[in-house]
Scaffold this motif. Structure first.
Motif, PDB file in Angstrom:
ATOM      1  N   PHE A  37      49.870  19.377  78.337  1.00 26.73           N
ATOM      2  CA  PHE A  37      51.089  18.696  77.590  1.00 26.73           C
ATOM      3  C   PHE A  37      50.660  17.264  77.610  1.00 26.73           C
ATOM      4  CE2 PHE A  37      53.965  21.686  79.787  1.00 26.73           C
ATOM      5  CZ  PHE A  37      53.497  22.860  79.114  1.00 26.73           C
ATOM      6  N   GLN A  40      48.093  16.604  74.712  1.00 22.93           N
ATOM      7  CA  GLN A  40      48.948  16.591  73.472  1.00 22.93           C
ATOM      8  C   GLN A  40      49.438  15.322  73.219  1.00 22.93           C
ATOM      9  OE1 GLN A  40      50.691  20.536  73.471  1.00 22.93           O
ATOM     10  NE2 GLN A  40      49.478  20.766  71.656  1.00 22.93           N
ATOM     11  N   THR A  41      50.325  15.044  74.285  1.00 26.71           N
ATOM     12  CA  THR A  41      51.423  13.686  74.154  1.00 26.71           C
ATOM     13  C   THR A  41      50.614  12.556  73.752  1.00 26.71           C
ATOM     14  OG1 THR A  41      52.696  14.918  75.596  1.00 26.71           O
ATOM     15  CG2 THR A  41      53.220  12.622  75.106  1.00 26.71           C
ATOM     16  N   PHE A  44      49.919  12.061  70.331  1.00 28.39           N
ATOM     17  CA  PHE A  44      51.350  11.427  69.364  1.00 28.39           C
ATOM     18  C   PHE A  44      51.306  10.075  69.684  1.00 28.39           C
ATOM     19  CE2 PHE A  44      53.424  15.515  70.916  1.00 28.39           C
ATOM     20  CZ  PHE A  44      52.790  16.332  70.378  1.00 28.39           C
ATOM     21  N   ALA A  80      53.846  17.272  64.539  1.00 27.03           N
ATOM     22  CA  ALA A  80      53.017  17.956  65.783  1.00 27.03           C
ATOM     23  C   ALA A  80      53.829  18.268  67.064  1.00 27.03           C
ATOM     24  CB  ALA A  80      52.228  16.875  65.860  1.00 27.03           C
ATOM     25  N   ILE A  81      54.984  17.281  67.178  1.00 29.99           N
ATOM     26  CA  ILE A  81      55.772  17.778  68.258  1.00 29.99           C
ATOM     27  C   ILE A  81      56.309  19.116  68.463  1.00 29.99           C
ATOM     28  CG2 ILE A  81      57.980  17.059  69.670  1.00 29.99           C
ATOM     29  CD1 ILE A  81      57.239  14.134  68.612  1.00 29.99           C
ATOM     30  N   GLY A  84      53.627  21.239  69.424  1.00 35.93           N
ATOM     31  CA  GLY A  84      53.453  21.240  70.820  1.00 35.93           C
ATOM     32  C   GLY A  84      54.506  21.902  71.681  1.00 35.93           C
ATOM     33  N   THR A  87      53.812  25.535  71.569  1.00 36.26           N
ATOM     34  CA  THR A  87      52.322  25.992  72.536  1.00 36.26           C
ATOM     35  C   THR A  87      53.041  25.733  73.822  1.00 36.26           C
ATOM     36  OG1 THR A  87      51.305  24.762  70.847  1.00 36.26           O
ATOM     37  CG2 THR A  87      50.172  25.226  72.727  1.00 36.26           C
ATOM     38  N   SER A  88      53.808  24.829  74.274  1.00 43.19           N
ATOM     39  CA  SER A  88      54.153  24.921  75.580  1.00 43.19           C
ATOM     40  C   SER A  88      55.067  26.016  76.034  1.00 43.19           C
ATOM     41  CB  SER A  88      55.077  23.808  76.180  1.00 43.19           C
ATOM     42  OG  SER A  88      54.478  22.598  75.347  1.00 43.19           O
TER      43      SER A  88
ATOM     44  N   GLU B 141      47.524  25.679  63.679  1.00 41.01           N
ATOM     45  CA  GLU B 141      48.385  26.065  64.787  1.00 41.01           C
ATOM     46  C   GLU B 141      49.206  27.243  64.727  1.00 41.01           C
ATOM     47  OE1 GLU B 141      47.718  25.595  67.604  1.00 41.01           O
ATOM     48  OE2 GLU B 141      48.117  23.557  68.351  1.00 41.01           O
ATOM     49  N   THR B 171      44.323  25.276  71.959  1.00 42.76           N
ATOM     50  CA  THR B 171      44.947  24.211  71.981  1.00 42.76           C
ATOM     51  C   THR B 171      44.128  22.598  72.029  1.00 42.76           C
ATOM     52  OG1 THR B 171      46.790  25.218  72.930  1.00 42.76           O
ATOM     53  CG2 THR B 171      47.122  22.854  72.726  1.00 42.76           C
ATOM     54  N   THR B 175      44.003  20.023  68.857  1.00 40.45           N
ATOM     55  CA  THR B 175      44.343  18.741  69.410  1.00 40.45           C
ATOM     56  C   THR B 175      43.204  17.879  69.026  1.00 40.45           C
ATOM     57  OG1 THR B 175      45.536  19.636  71.187  1.00 40.45           O
ATOM     58  CG2 THR B 175      45.357  17.205  71.139  1.00 40.45           C
TER      59      THR B 175
END
Lengths: 117, 493
Positions: A37, A40-41, A44, A80-81, A84, A87-88, B141, B171, B175
């Motif tokens: 996470f 990924q963040t 952002f 994208a969030i 994310g 995905t989480s 995705e 992922t 990313t």
């Protein structure tokens, strides 16, 4: 631009590498997900900070304002969030299923169990 | 009227059908519905490719927002061809799914399987059709998340860990692609691929663009299972339900190859990658190592699904090898192999589905004497195996032939030799299975098994039959592939 002037990128790189390192070095699956996470963040933040125009305001049409920050990356990152979050959720759901099937979320113990039969 | 909106319908139909599947819950209805959707996407893909071949590139402005501001769907010969492959495999695999899924997936999850399958199909078609770099990430995705679900539906609990590992690697890859797209946007201020292609050359020598290139390549390499980033693939393919393995093996990695082609040749341009950077040689080295290492590892596998998965990694090496030559023959070879390998490996994994359905296992030791018990299934395996090796009259021969031509054209004799060695290694691993299946007796204490049901055999033989058909009639595949290769190389300034 000086090195300090690019501080936002330094923060991004620091966060990104911290997250990446956690993902590859931890054996606990939940901790791996947390690292992922973070990784990924950080991207952002990369998008959002690059859209800032120096001296620019929020992209709202109003009198007396001529310089705006670029709103497009914000919109991209909103998407994208969402990706994310999905995905989480999926990753953690898999960890729950793994916990049910193996009784552990430690990667080395899972590998040991798989080798036995 | 409808014809003008085909590009949008190509993606929108499976995307909307996916939640409908969830609502239909009653699995009988779902079974009728999902193939219908799948076949309609095949019809649309065929119509689109036909239109492209007749009248050139199609550009479709999504929601009527003009490019480069809006999202553009752009279909040329290359992605028209890839769309046809993806939709075609989906359409063939669907009828197979009904019986196979009933055996391998618990009844209450069957409608979830079809939902995830349609989402995955929508994602893969979306990646292929879109002309917008960020849109590509979103579709990537969509397809990845649904493929993690599909893999985790496998019976064995190792399917869960395989799906988890794929999720982490996937992922990270996605990313990386996101970072690459962001860096490109930073330098050019656009996300449209055609527009990017125009705006990159003036800034091509900056470190930012090179970093973007590196991130995009590594990210795509992870999704592509390019050696040495392939570690997620063998387990994911081995423990996923049979239908899922066949579908993903034949489509997901192929679409990743397409992403690589699109970014290398359309967005960055061959001059930057293969002339200013020594990237062709790097790619070639990775491809050669991948072919040799993965083929060797395939030989020592005890599970046939894993064996074929490792062979997939090697086959991806062949495709990347074709790309690394950056010549028309090389690219033709790569694109033809993309099609041919989709047929061959899709067919072989369907054979594995039949074997698992009847014999209950894909371990080599459990397949002793199965050749006499399930003659039609094993005959399909033999033909598919021959195509994997590259025997004349099969499609495998066509791709290897062009690959060797391309290598010799540029004087890379050792690389041509590697292609042949790869084929020899394939002979060994295919022979191991054939030897056990045909030359060992069926164990006496084991009850005999019947031939696979007809609704599984027909899709299997459809794909296997196509490997022979296109081995004899190469004009469609090679013609389209060389046209695509020329336009990819011609598009560069």
């Amino acid at each position: 631009m000086s090195i300090l002037g690019l501080y936002n990128y330094w923060i991004v790189i620091l966060l990104m590498m911290t997250g990446f390192y956690i993902t590859i070095s931890r054996t606990n699956l939940v901790k791996q997900m947390v690292g992922l996470f973070m990784f990924q963040t950080s991207v952002f933040i990369l998008y959002i900070s690059m859209s800032k125009v120096e001296g620019g305001t929020a992209p709202i049409i109003a009198e007396g304002l001529t310089l705006y920050s670029n709103p497009l990356p914000h919109v991209l990152i909103l998407t994208a969030i969402v990706v994310g979050v999905a995905t989480s959720a999926l990753g953690l759901a898999l960890v729950v299923r793994i916990q049910e099937a193996y009784g552990t979320v430690e990667e080395d113990e899972i590998l040991d169990q798989d080798e036995e039969p | 009227m409808i014809a003008a909106h085909l590009p949008a319908l190509q993606v929108v139909i499976p995307l909307i059908a996916a939640p409908v599947c969830l609502l239909l819950h009653h699995s009988g209805l779902v079974w009728g519905f999902a193939p219908l959707v799948s076949w309609s996407t095949l019809g649309i893909a065929a119509a689109l490719l036909d239109q492209v071949l007749a009248s050139g590139t199609i550009s479709y402005a999504m929601g009527n927002w003009a490019a480069p501001w809006g999202i553009e769907y752009r279909i040329d010969v290359l992605n028209g061809f890839v769309l046809l492959i993806v939709a075609g495999i989906g359409a063939v695999v669907m009828p197979f799914a009904r019986t196979s899924v009933r055996r391998e997936i618990p009844a209450d999850r069957i409608s979830l399987f079809y939902t995830a399958y349609l989402l995955c199909l929508a994602g893969l078609l979306g990646i292929t059709i879109t002309g917008d770099a960020f849109n590509l990430f979103v579709f990537l995705e969509i397809s990845s998340l649904s493929s993690y679900i599909l893999i985790s539906l496998g019976k064995d609990r190792r399917a869960l860990t395989a799906a988890y590992r794929y999720l982490v690697m996937g992922t990270i890859g996605a990313t990386f692609i996101l970072i690459g797209v962001g860096l490109l946007y930073m330098m050019t201020g656009t996300l449209n691929m055609a527009d990017l292609a125009n705006r990159i050359p003036p800034v091509a020598d900056t470190r930012t663009v090179r970093a973007a290139f590196a991130f995009l390549t590594v990210g795509t390499g992870l999704k592509l299972a390019l050696f040495p980033l392939h570690l997620w693939l063998p387990n994911a393919y081995a423990y996923a339900p049979s239908v899922v393995t066949a579908f993903l093996a034949a489509t997901a990695t192929k679409v990743a190859v397409y992403i690589l082609l699109r970014f290398f040749f359309t967005v960055f341009g061959a001059t930057m990658i293969f002339e200013s950077l020594p990237f062709g040689e790097i790619l070639m080295a990775l491809a050669v190592l991948g072919i040799l290492a993965a083929s060797s590892v395939a030989i020592i596998q005890n599970d046939v699904k894993r064996l074929l998965a490792y062979s997939s990694v090697a086959q991806i090496g062949y495709m990347v090898l074709g790309i690394s030559f950056a010549s028309v023959t090389g690219l033709t070879a790569g694109i033809v192999h993309l099609f041919n390998h989709a047929m061959t490996k899709g067919g072989l994994f369907l054979v594995m589905g039949c074997l698992v359905f009847r014999a209950g296992s894909a371990r080599i030791s459990d397949l002793e004497g199965i050749g006499k018990q399930m003659p039609w299934t094993m005959a399909a395996f033999v033909v598919g195996g021959l195509s994997l090796i590259g025997i004349p009259l099969t499609v495998g021969f066509i791709s290897k032939w062009y690959l060797i031509l391309a290598a010799i054209e540029q004087g890379w004799w050792p690389v041509a030799a590697v292609v042949l060695i790869g084929s020899l290694l394939a002979v060994i691993y295919i022979w191991r299975v054939i030897e056990v299946a045909y030359f060992r007796p069926w164990p006496r204490d084991r009850a005999p098994v019947a031939e696979a049901p007809l609704d599984m055999l027909i899709p299997t033989w459809t794909l296997i039959g196509l490997t022979i058909y296109f081995g004899l009639h190469t004009s469609l595949t090679v013609g389209v592939a060389s046209q695509a290769a020329e336009s990819l190389l011609g598009a560069t300034p």
